[in-house]
Enzyme design. Structure first.
Site, PDB file in Angstrom:
ATOM      1  N   GLY A 110      39.234  81.507 -14.021  1.00 18.06           N
ATOM      2  CA  GLY A 110      39.493  82.489 -15.069  1.00 18.06           C
ATOM      3  C   GLY A 110      40.983  82.633 -15.292  1.00 18.06           C
TER       4      GLY A 110
ATOM      5  N   GLN B 165      48.542  87.103 -17.609  1.00 18.25           N
ATOM      6  CA  GLN B 165      49.127  86.128 -16.675  1.00 18.25           C
ATOM      7  C   GLN B 165      50.035  85.106 -17.356  1.00 18.25           C
ATOM      8  OE1 GLN B 165      45.041  85.411 -14.923  1.00 18.25           O
ATOM      9  NE2 GLN B 165      46.298  85.037 -13.120  1.00 18.25           N
TER      10      GLN B 165
ATOM     11  N   HIS C 114      43.420  92.450 -14.655  1.00 21.37           N
ATOM     12  CA  HIS C 114      44.702  91.912 -15.132  1.00 21.37           C
ATOM     13  C   HIS C 114      45.106  92.575 -16.453  1.00 21.37           C
ATOM     14  CE1 HIS C 114      45.906  88.766 -12.356  1.00 21.37           C
ATOM     15  NE2 HIS C 114      44.742  88.140 -12.428  1.00 21.37           N
TER      16      HIS C 114
HETATM   17  O1  GNR Z   1      40.633  80.909  -9.900  1.00 22.78           O
HETATM   18  C1  GNR Z   1      40.333  82.049  -9.519  1.00 22.78           C
HETATM   19  N1  GNR Z   1      39.411  82.210  -8.543  1.00 22.78           N
HETATM   20  C2  GNR Z   1      38.875  83.425  -8.176  1.00 22.78           C
HETATM   21  C3  GNR Z   1      38.150  83.486  -7.000  1.00 22.78           C
HETATM   22  C4  GNR Z   1      37.586  84.666  -6.593  1.00 22.78           C
HETATM   23  C5  GNR Z   1      37.715  85.786  -7.366  1.00 22.78           C
HETATM   24  C6  GNR Z   1      38.444  85.757  -8.540  1.00 22.78           C
HETATM   25  C7  GNR Z   1      39.018  84.575  -8.946  1.00 22.78           C
HETATM   26  S1  GNR Z   1      39.902  84.514 -10.435  1.00 22.78           S
HETATM   27  C8  GNR Z   1      41.028  83.223 -10.098  1.00 22.78           C
HETATM   28  C9  GNR Z   1      41.842  82.870 -11.331  1.00 22.78           C
HETATM   29  C10 GNR Z   1      42.709  84.051 -11.690  1.00 22.78           C
HETATM   30  O2  GNR Z   1      43.692  84.370 -11.086  1.00 22.78           O
HETATM   31  N2  GNR Z   1      42.336  84.770 -12.709  1.00 22.78           N
HETATM   32  O3  GNR Z   1      43.031  85.850 -13.048  1.00 22.78           O
HETATM   33 NI    NI Z   2      44.000  86.543 -11.245  1.00 25.82          NI
END
Ligand code: GNR
Ligand code: NI
Length: 173
Positions: free
Chosen positions: A46, A51, A138
Protein backbone atom coordinates in the site's frame (compact mmCIF):
# COMPACT_ATOMS: atom_id res chain seq x y z
CA UNK A 1 4.83 7.09 -15.58
CA UNK A 2 7.31 8.20 -12.98
CA UNK A 3 8.65 6.98 -9.71
CA UNK A 4 8.03 9.22 -6.72
CA UNK A 5 10.25 9.74 -3.66
CA UNK A 6 8.91 8.21 -0.44
CA UNK A 7 9.32 10.39 2.66
CA UNK A 8 11.09 8.69 5.53
CA UNK A 9 10.34 8.84 9.22
CA UNK A 10 11.12 11.09 11.07
CA UNK A 11 10.06 13.68 8.51
CA UNK A 12 7.57 16.26 9.76
CA UNK A 13 5.73 16.21 6.44
CA UNK A 14 4.51 12.70 7.33
CA UNK A 15 2.40 14.35 10.03
CA UNK A 16 0.44 16.56 7.61
CA UNK A 17 -3.33 15.97 7.58
CA UNK A 18 -4.51 15.39 4.00
CA UNK A 19 -7.33 17.34 2.38
CA UNK A 20 -10.13 15.92 0.22
CA UNK A 21 -9.35 15.27 -3.43
CA UNK A 22 -11.20 18.09 -5.23
CA UNK A 23 -11.88 16.24 -8.50
CA UNK A 24 -11.18 12.87 -10.07
CA UNK A 25 -9.47 14.20 -13.20
CA UNK A 26 -6.41 13.57 -15.40
CA UNK A 27 -4.04 14.99 -12.76
CA UNK A 28 -5.41 12.54 -10.18
CA UNK A 29 -5.21 9.55 -12.53
CA UNK A 30 -1.57 10.37 -13.29
CA UNK A 31 -0.80 10.68 -9.58
CA UNK A 32 -2.52 7.33 -8.84
CA UNK A 33 -0.54 5.63 -11.64
CA UNK A 34 2.73 7.09 -10.35
CA UNK A 35 1.90 5.99 -6.79
CA UNK A 36 1.13 2.44 -7.99
CA UNK A 37 4.44 2.34 -9.88
CA UNK A 38 6.25 3.60 -6.77
CA UNK A 39 4.50 1.05 -4.53
CA UNK A 40 5.27 -1.89 -6.86
CA UNK A 41 8.90 -0.81 -7.23
CA UNK A 42 9.26 -0.64 -3.44
CA UNK A 43 7.49 -4.03 -3.05
CA UNK A 44 4.91 -2.54 -0.70
CA UNK A 45 1.25 -3.57 -0.34
CA UNK A 46 0.00 0.00 0.00
CA UNK A 47 0.99 3.65 -0.33
CA UNK A 48 -0.71 6.83 0.87
CA UNK A 49 -0.31 10.16 -0.97
CA UNK A 50 1.09 11.62 2.27
CA UNK A 51 4.16 9.38 1.85
CA UNK A 52 4.99 11.01 -1.49
CA UNK A 53 4.44 14.50 -0.06
CA UNK A 54 1.02 15.03 -1.65
CA UNK A 55 -1.46 15.93 1.05
CA UNK A 56 -4.71 14.75 -0.49
CA UNK A 57 -6.92 11.81 0.49
CA UNK A 58 -5.69 9.19 -1.96
CA UNK A 59 -4.34 5.69 -1.30
CA UNK A 60 -3.26 2.82 -3.54
CA UNK A 61 -3.18 -0.81 -2.43
CA UNK A 62 -2.39 -4.25 -3.83
CA UNK A 63 -2.46 -7.10 -1.34
CA UNK A 64 -2.57 -9.80 -4.04
CA UNK A 65 0.21 -12.39 -4.25
CA UNK A 66 0.37 -11.88 -8.04
CA UNK A 67 0.77 -8.07 -7.72
CA UNK A 68 -1.86 -7.47 -10.40
CA UNK A 69 -4.89 -6.31 -8.42
CA UNK A 70 -4.40 -2.59 -7.86
CA UNK A 71 -6.95 -0.76 -5.75
CA UNK A 72 -7.28 3.04 -5.71
CA UNK A 73 -9.27 4.67 -2.91
CA UNK A 74 -10.09 8.36 -3.24
CA UNK A 75 -11.51 10.32 -0.29
CA UNK A 76 -11.92 7.11 1.75
CA UNK A 77 -14.25 7.24 4.76
CA UNK A 78 -14.48 4.54 7.41
CA UNK A 79 -18.18 3.76 7.81
CA UNK A 80 -17.86 0.76 10.13
CA UNK A 81 -15.19 -1.08 12.09
CA UNK A 82 -15.60 -4.36 13.99
CA UNK A 83 -15.22 -4.19 17.76
CA UNK A 84 -13.10 -7.31 17.39
CA UNK A 85 -9.43 -6.40 17.07
CA UNK A 86 -6.21 -8.24 16.42
CA UNK A 87 -2.56 -7.36 16.99
CA UNK A 88 -0.42 -8.01 13.91
CA UNK A 89 3.09 -7.04 12.84
CA UNK A 90 3.23 -4.05 10.53
CA UNK A 91 5.93 -2.44 8.45
CA UNK A 92 5.99 0.82 6.53
CA UNK A 93 7.84 2.02 3.43
CA UNK A 94 8.48 5.27 5.35
CA UNK A 95 10.11 3.33 8.23
CA UNK A 96 12.21 0.73 6.37
CA UNK A 97 13.38 -2.34 8.28
CA UNK A 98 11.08 -1.86 11.28
CA UNK A 99 8.27 -4.32 12.07
CA UNK A 100 6.14 -4.30 15.18
CA UNK A 101 2.70 -5.21 16.47
CA UNK A 102 -0.27 -2.87 16.04
CA UNK A 103 -3.85 -3.49 17.19
CA UNK A 104 -6.43 -3.05 14.42
CA UNK A 105 -10.10 -3.84 13.81
CA UNK A 106 -10.31 -7.23 12.09
CA UNK A 107 -13.03 -6.11 9.67
CA UNK A 108 -14.02 -2.72 8.23
CA UNK A 109 -16.30 -1.05 5.70
CA UNK A 110 -14.93 1.91 3.78
CA UNK A 111 -16.61 4.17 1.25
CA UNK A 112 -14.39 5.74 -1.38
CA UNK A 113 -14.46 7.09 -4.91
CA UNK A 114 -12.80 5.02 -7.63
CA UNK A 115 -10.84 6.36 -10.64
CA UNK A 116 -14.13 6.93 -12.48
CA UNK A 117 -15.32 9.13 -9.62
CA UNK A 118 -17.90 6.50 -8.61
CA UNK A 119 -18.60 5.81 -4.94
CA UNK A 120 -17.75 2.25 -3.93
CA UNK A 121 -18.25 0.36 -0.67
CA UNK A 122 -15.28 -1.81 0.28
CA UNK A 123 -15.89 -4.61 2.76
CA UNK A 124 -12.50 -5.73 4.02
CA UNK A 125 -10.96 -8.20 6.43
CA UNK A 126 -7.56 -9.80 6.92
CA UNK A 127 -4.53 -8.13 5.34
CA UNK A 128 -6.66 -5.76 3.23
CA UNK A 129 -8.42 -4.43 6.36
CA UNK A 130 -5.07 -3.91 8.10
CA UNK A 131 -3.58 -2.19 5.07
CA UNK A 132 -6.53 0.19 4.57
CA UNK A 133 -6.39 1.21 8.25
CA UNK A 134 -2.61 1.75 8.01
CA UNK A 135 -3.01 3.91 4.88
CA UNK A 136 -5.93 5.92 6.30
CA UNK A 137 -3.74 6.68 9.34
CA UNK A 138 -1.11 8.14 6.96
CA UNK A 139 -3.78 10.48 5.55
CA UNK A 140 -4.40 11.67 9.12
CA UNK A 141 -0.67 12.31 9.57
CA UNK A 142 -0.15 9.20 11.66
CA UNK A 143 2.71 6.70 11.24
CA UNK A 144 2.34 3.22 12.82
CA UNK A 145 5.34 3.73 15.14
CA UNK A 146 3.18 6.25 17.04
CA UNK A 147 1.23 3.27 18.42
CA UNK A 148 4.41 1.89 19.99
CA UNK A 149 5.84 2.89 23.37
CA UNK A 150 7.80 6.16 23.52
CA UNK A 151 10.92 4.10 24.28
CA UNK A 152 10.55 1.97 21.12
CA UNK A 153 9.61 5.00 19.03
CA UNK A 154 12.69 6.93 20.15
CA UNK A 155 14.95 3.96 19.39
CA UNK A 156 13.41 3.77 15.91
CA UNK A 157 13.84 7.51 15.40
CA UNK A 158 17.54 7.32 16.36
CA UNK A 159 18.06 4.28 14.12
CA UNK A 160 16.41 6.05 11.14
CA UNK A 161 18.55 9.18 11.59
CA UNK A 162 21.72 7.07 11.80
CA UNK A 163 20.66 5.04 8.74
CA UNK A 164 20.14 8.27 6.77
CA UNK A 165 23.57 9.61 7.79
CA UNK A 166 25.21 6.31 6.76
CA UNK A 167 23.47 6.50 3.37
CA UNK A 168 24.62 10.07 2.86
CA UNK A 169 28.19 9.08 3.75
CA UNK A 170 27.95 6.12 1.34
CA UNK A 171 26.66 8.39 -1.44
CA UNK A 172 29.52 10.88 -1.02
CA UNK A 173 32.27 8.27 -1.60
O1 GNR B 1 4.18 -2.66 2.44
C1 GNR B 1 3.58 -2.54 3.52
N1 GNR B 1 3.34 -3.63 4.28
C2 GNR B 1 2.53 -3.64 5.40
C3 GNR B 1 2.57 -4.74 6.23
C4 GNR B 1 1.78 -4.81 7.34
C5 GNR B 1 0.92 -3.78 7.63
C6 GNR B 1 0.87 -2.66 6.82
C7 GNR B 1 1.67 -2.59 5.71
S1 GNR B 1 1.58 -1.21 4.67
C8 GNR B 1 3.19 -1.19 4.00
C9 GNR B 1 3.33 -0.13 2.92
C10 GNR B 1 3.16 1.23 3.56
O2 GNR B 1 4.00 1.75 4.24
N2 GNR B 1 2.03 1.84 3.37
O3 GNR B 1 1.81 3.01 3.94
NI1 NI C 1 3.04 3.07 5.72
Amino acid sequence: MSQLTILRYPDQRLHTVAKSVPAVDARLRTLAADMLETMYEAAGIGLAATQVDVHERLIVIDVSESRDQPLVLINPELVWASSETRIGDEGCLSVPGIYDGVERATAIRVQALDLDGKRQLHVAEGTLAVCIQHEMDHLMGKVFVEYLSPLKRNRIKTKMIKQKKDEEREASY
